[in-house]
Design a protein around this motif. Sequence first.
Motif, PDB file in Angstrom:
ATOM      1  N   HIS A  40       0.838  -1.204   0.000  1.00 55.43           N
ATOM      2  CA  HIS A  40       0.000   0.000   0.000  1.00 55.43           C
ATOM      3  C   HIS A  40       0.870   1.251   0.000  1.00 55.43           C
ATOM      4  O   HIS A  40       0.582   2.221  -0.703  1.00 55.43           O
ATOM      5  CB  HIS A  40      -0.928   0.014   1.214  1.00 55.43           C
ATOM      6  CG  HIS A  40      -1.700   1.290   1.372  1.00 55.43           C
ATOM      7  ND1 HIS A  40      -2.539   1.776   0.399  1.00 55.43           N
ATOM      8  CD2 HIS A  40      -1.736   2.203   2.391  1.00 55.43           C
ATOM      9  CE1 HIS A  40      -3.072   2.921   0.804  1.00 55.43           C
ATOM     10  NE2 HIS A  40      -2.596   3.202   1.999  1.00 55.43           N
ATOM     11  N   GLU A  85     -10.682   1.647   2.617  1.00 57.57           N
ATOM     12  CA  GLU A  85      -9.462   1.087   3.195  1.00 57.57           C
ATOM     13  C   GLU A  85      -9.883   0.108   4.288  1.00 57.57           C
ATOM     14  O   GLU A  85     -10.321   0.518   5.361  1.00 57.57           O
ATOM     15  CB  GLU A  85      -8.556   2.186   3.772  1.00 57.57           C
ATOM     16  CG  GLU A  85      -8.065   3.181   2.727  1.00 57.57           C
ATOM     17  CD  GLU A  85      -6.974   4.115   3.244  1.00 57.57           C
ATOM     18  OE1 GLU A  85      -6.506   3.919   4.393  1.00 57.57           O
ATOM     19  OE2 GLU A  85      -6.599   5.037   2.499  1.00 57.57           O
ATOM     20  N   TRP A 163      -9.356  -8.856   3.815  1.00 50.05           N
ATOM     21  CA  TRP A 163      -9.855  -8.754   2.448  1.00 50.05           C
ATOM     22  C   TRP A 163     -11.012  -7.772   2.357  1.00 50.05           C
ATOM     23  O   TRP A 163     -11.672  -7.471   3.347  1.00 50.05           O
ATOM     24  CB  TRP A 163     -10.322 -10.135   1.954  1.00 50.05           C
ATOM     25  CG  TRP A 163     -11.323 -10.776   2.877  1.00 50.05           C
ATOM     26  CD1 TRP A 163     -11.060 -11.545   3.980  1.00 50.05           C
ATOM     27  CD2 TRP A 163     -12.747 -10.671   2.817  1.00 50.05           C
ATOM     28  NE1 TRP A 163     -12.226 -11.925   4.592  1.00 50.05           N
ATOM     29  CE2 TRP A 163     -13.275 -11.411   3.903  1.00 50.05           C
ATOM     30  CE3 TRP A 163     -13.623 -10.031   1.937  1.00 50.05           C
ATOM     31  CZ2 TRP A 163     -14.642 -11.520   4.131  1.00 50.05           C
ATOM     32  CZ3 TRP A 163     -14.990 -10.128   2.168  1.00 50.05           C
ATOM     33  CH2 TRP A 163     -15.484 -10.875   3.255  1.00 50.05           C
ATOM     34  N   ARG A 171     -11.123  -6.394  -4.214  1.00 50.26           N
ATOM     35  CA  ARG A 171     -10.372  -5.147  -4.324  1.00 50.26           C
ATOM     36  C   ARG A 171      -9.088  -5.223  -3.494  1.00 50.26           C
ATOM     37  O   ARG A 171      -8.033  -4.818  -3.940  1.00 50.26           O
ATOM     38  CB  ARG A 171     -11.216  -3.963  -3.832  1.00 50.26           C
ATOM     39  CG  ARG A 171     -12.329  -3.529  -4.777  1.00 50.26           C
ATOM     40  CD  ARG A 171     -11.814  -2.656  -5.898  1.00 50.26           C
ATOM     41  NE  ARG A 171     -12.894  -2.107  -6.707  1.00 50.26           N
ATOM     42  CZ  ARG A 171     -13.503  -0.934  -6.464  1.00 50.26           C
ATOM     43  NH1 ARG A 171     -13.146  -0.207  -5.409  1.00 50.26           N
ATOM     44  NH2 ARG A 171     -14.470  -0.509  -7.257  1.00 50.26           N
ATOM     45  N   GLN A 172      -9.205  -5.703  -2.249  1.00 51.45           N
ATOM     46  CA  GLN A 172      -8.058  -5.789  -1.353  1.00 51.45           C
ATOM     47  C   GLN A 172      -7.983  -7.197  -0.773  1.00 51.45           C
ATOM     48  O   GLN A 172      -8.997  -7.743  -0.346  1.00 51.45           O
ATOM     49  CB  GLN A 172      -8.182  -4.770  -0.212  1.00 51.45           C
ATOM     50  CG  GLN A 172      -8.165  -3.323  -0.663  1.00 51.45           C
ATOM     51  CD  GLN A 172      -8.228  -2.348   0.504  1.00 51.45           C
ATOM     52  OE1 GLN A 172      -9.294  -1.867   0.853  1.00 51.45           O
ATOM     53  NE2 GLN A 172      -7.082  -2.079   1.116  1.00 51.45           N
ATOM     54  N   SER A 174      -4.919  -9.516   1.512  1.00 51.08           N
ATOM     55  CA  SER A 174      -3.573  -9.641   2.044  1.00 51.08           C
ATOM     56  C   SER A 174      -3.661 -10.434   3.340  1.00 51.08           C
ATOM     57  O   SER A 174      -4.639 -11.157   3.568  1.00 51.08           O
ATOM     58  CB  SER A 174      -2.967  -8.247   2.281  1.00 51.08           C
ATOM     59  OG  SER A 174      -1.613  -8.334   2.651  1.00 51.08           O
ATOM     60  N   THR A 206      -4.058  -0.281   6.104  1.00 58.49           N
ATOM     61  CA  THR A 206      -4.756  -1.011   5.050  1.00 58.49           C
ATOM     62  C   THR A 206      -3.773  -1.596   4.051  1.00 58.49           C
ATOM     63  O   THR A 206      -2.729  -0.996   3.764  1.00 58.49           O
ATOM     64  CB  THR A 206      -5.748  -0.082   4.319  1.00 58.49           C
ATOM     65  OG1 THR A 206      -6.674  -0.856   3.547  1.00 58.49           O
ATOM     66  CG2 THR A 206      -5.037   0.901   3.395  1.00 58.49           C
ATOM     67  N   GLU A 208      -2.728  -3.086   0.094  1.00 60.69           N
ATOM     68  CA  GLU A 208      -2.853  -2.509  -1.243  1.00 60.69           C
ATOM     69  C   GLU A 208      -4.235  -2.778  -1.831  1.00 60.69           C
ATOM     70  O   GLU A 208      -4.965  -3.642  -1.367  1.00 60.69           O
ATOM     71  CB  GLU A 208      -1.776  -3.078  -2.170  1.00 60.69           C
ATOM     72  CG  GLU A 208      -1.937  -4.551  -2.523  1.00 60.69           C
ATOM     73  CD  GLU A 208      -1.340  -5.497  -1.494  1.00 60.69           C
ATOM     74  OE1 GLU A 208      -1.232  -6.705  -1.823  1.00 60.69           O
ATOM     75  OE2 GLU A 208      -0.994  -5.062  -0.389  1.00 60.69           O
ATOM     76  N   GLY A 209      -4.567  -2.032  -2.879  1.00 61.10           N
ATOM     77  CA  GLY A 209      -5.830  -2.224  -3.578  1.00 61.10           C
ATOM     78  C   GLY A 209      -6.874  -1.175  -3.278  1.00 61.10           C
ATOM     79  O   GLY A 209      -8.032  -1.312  -3.703  1.00 61.10           O
TER      80      GLY A 209
END
Length: 234
Positions: A40, A85, A163, A171-172, A174, A206, A208-209
């Motif tokens: 991020h 986020e 997520w 979208r996110q 990790s 948060t 990435e994404g």
Amino acid sequence: MPDTRFAFAPPATVSVPVLGLAERFPVHRIYCVGRNYEEHAKEMGFTGREPPFFFLKPADAIVVADTGQAATIPYPSLTGNLHHEIELVVAIGTGGRNIRAADAAKHIYGYAVGLDMTRRDLQNDMKKQGRPWCIGKAFDQSAPIGPITLAAQAGAINEAPIWLQVNGVDRQRSTVAKLIWNVNETIEHLSQAWELHAGDLIYTGTPEGVNAVVRGDLMQGGVDGLTPISVRVV
């Protein structure tokens, strides 16, 4: 002592439900950690393990998402670029100053899933001008949160997947293990700058994404082991 008189009725205490308990968690302050996942940080134009930095949101920015149905937040004013986020939120149950990372777990009441909603265009404008960017982060209803799970019931939270999906599309995604500054280290650094109190919430950063949402979008996110949240922008 005589009863205290106020000029008008003080606002109600902001609180978050606790999973499985009748009691609620009264919110004192909301601290947020900036750029605390490496990928991020890179997507925001930064690299490396910089010292942690923090910003705050007002307690009444909380929107509780705990009914089994999607909570709603209004698309905020002044922005054309509202970003999601997804974050692990730490609830502090015992306060203190200069808490060592090795002792931090003793101060944690529980964990929840949260969203740090961001007026990205306003934040970026303030950055360019060298001005505080509270207007990009600390606006009304900018801190949706799910119910708090007691720390003892949260499982291996420091390794948990995190997520977010928008309208059913990833979208996110990790894991909490990828935090640059883990939960205990964050508490250590934060408690050097402020005295922590029972009732504080820490939004830990948060992955990435991050990207924009518009009216009608449904955000669904979670951290494994915690109650996921569902929030619609209206």
